[in-house]
Scaffold this motif. Structure first.
Motif, PDB file in Angstrom:
ATOM      1  N   SER A   1       0.896  -1.267   0.023  1.00 57.04           N
ATOM      2  CA  SER A   1      -0.090   0.203  -0.006  1.00 57.04           C
ATOM      3  C   SER A   1       0.813   1.304  -0.015  1.00 57.04           C
ATOM      4  CB  SER A   1      -0.879  -0.040   1.320  1.00 57.04           C
ATOM      5  OG  SER A   1      -1.741  -1.066   1.282  1.00 57.04           O
TER       6      SER A   1
ATOM      7  N   LYS B   1      -5.280   2.321   1.484  1.00 57.71           N
ATOM      8  CA  LYS B   1      -4.809   2.184   2.985  1.00 57.71           C
ATOM      9  C   LYS B   1      -3.752   1.517   3.557  1.00 57.71           C
ATOM     10  CE  LYS B   1      -7.919   1.600   7.060  1.00 57.71           C
ATOM     11  NZ  LYS B   1      -9.025   1.828   7.560  1.00 57.71           N
TER      12      LYS B   1
ATOM     13  N   THR C   1      -6.321  -6.243   3.656  1.00 53.85           N
ATOM     14  CA  THR C   1      -6.626  -6.286   2.132  1.00 53.85           C
ATOM     15  C   THR C   1      -7.449  -7.270   1.788  1.00 53.85           C
ATOM     16  OG1 THR C   1      -4.742  -4.672   1.499  1.00 53.85           O
ATOM     17  CG2 THR C   1      -6.111  -5.440  -0.318  1.00 53.85           C
TER      18      THR C   1
HETATM   19 MG    MG Z   1      -1.917  -3.223   2.113  1.00 51.62          MG
END
Ligand code: MG
Ligand code: GDP
Length: 207
Positions: free
Chosen positions: A48, A62, A70
């Motif tokens: 991310s 995020k 995730t």
């Molecule tokens: Mg992630």
């Protein structure tokens, strides 16, 4: 020179990124019509953070202190010209087997969907040797005929004099790859110019 190639030459194609959709099941995966670059890696490898850094944003993707967060495929469109696809992280021990199986089915449906996937960026941690799960990802991609790009993140965690050896040790454990291995730090931004230049060239060569 086409506008796309010009941007690729500047390594600046990650402009106007917007979140498109999340797919929690294969039927929610959007139709394929433009080139895509997917991102994969062990939970907590910094996937991310890397996406946010590439996109030049802080919060588009995020960043979680809870690994295994995730649970979907996340689709981002870049300038309406190509997509970046955030694949579920693997290797988090606390994920129940059924949930893990669901992610695998989802990833598999995506990768086998006959899409224009230019590459899967396979993120690795400079402090760790690739393990069986990482190796499994590379051989799986090879089986599917999808190009893998090995990208070693968290370079800032390794003192400069030890980095070369660390990269060599990791690379030696990877199968032969068509593309160069990149070294980056999502924390400091080092290596991102080269990486984004390269990724832009993968999508810029669209016919
Ligand atoms: Mg992630
Ligand atoms: N030192 C350092 N920490 C990083 C780097 N990339 C990510 N992190 C940290 O690693 C943790 C996991 O990052 P995240 O992006 O959520 O990883 P993901 O689970 O792969 O999506 C967070 O605490 C990040 O701040 C990096 O290049 N260097």
């Amino acid at each position: 020179m086409s506008p796309v190639l010009r941007m690729a030459a500047k390594g600046r194609c990650f402009k106007n990124v917007s979140f498109e959709t999340s797919a929690f099941s294969p039927t929610q995966i959007p139709e394929s019509d433009i080139p895509e670059i997917a991102f994969a890696g062990r939970s907590n490898v910094g996937k991310s953070s890397v996406l946010n850094r590439l996109f030049g944003t802080r919060k588009m993707v995020k960043v979680s202190s809870r690994p295994g967060f995730t649970k979907s495929l996340n689709f981002f469109t870049v300038d309406g010209r190509f997509r970046c696809v955030d694949l579920p992280g693997y290797g988090y021990a606390k994920v129940p087997p059924r949930e893990r199986e669901r992610w695998l089915r989802l990833t598999d449906a995506y990768l086998r969907g006959g899409r224009d996937i230019r590459a899967v960026v396979c993120l690795l941690d400079m402090r760790r040797h690739p393990d069986q799960l990482d190796a499994g990802l590379f051989s799986y991609l090879r089986e599917l005929g999808v190009a893998a790009v090995a990208v070693i993140n968290k370079a800032d965690k390794v003192a400069q004099p030890r980095r070369k050896r660390a990269v060599e040790a990791i690379t030696a454990l990877l199968p032969p790859l068509r593309h160069p291995v990149f070294t980056i730090s999502a924390r400091t931004g080092e290596g991102f110019e080269e990486l984004s230049y390269f990724l832009c060239s993968l999508v810029g060569s669209a016919g």
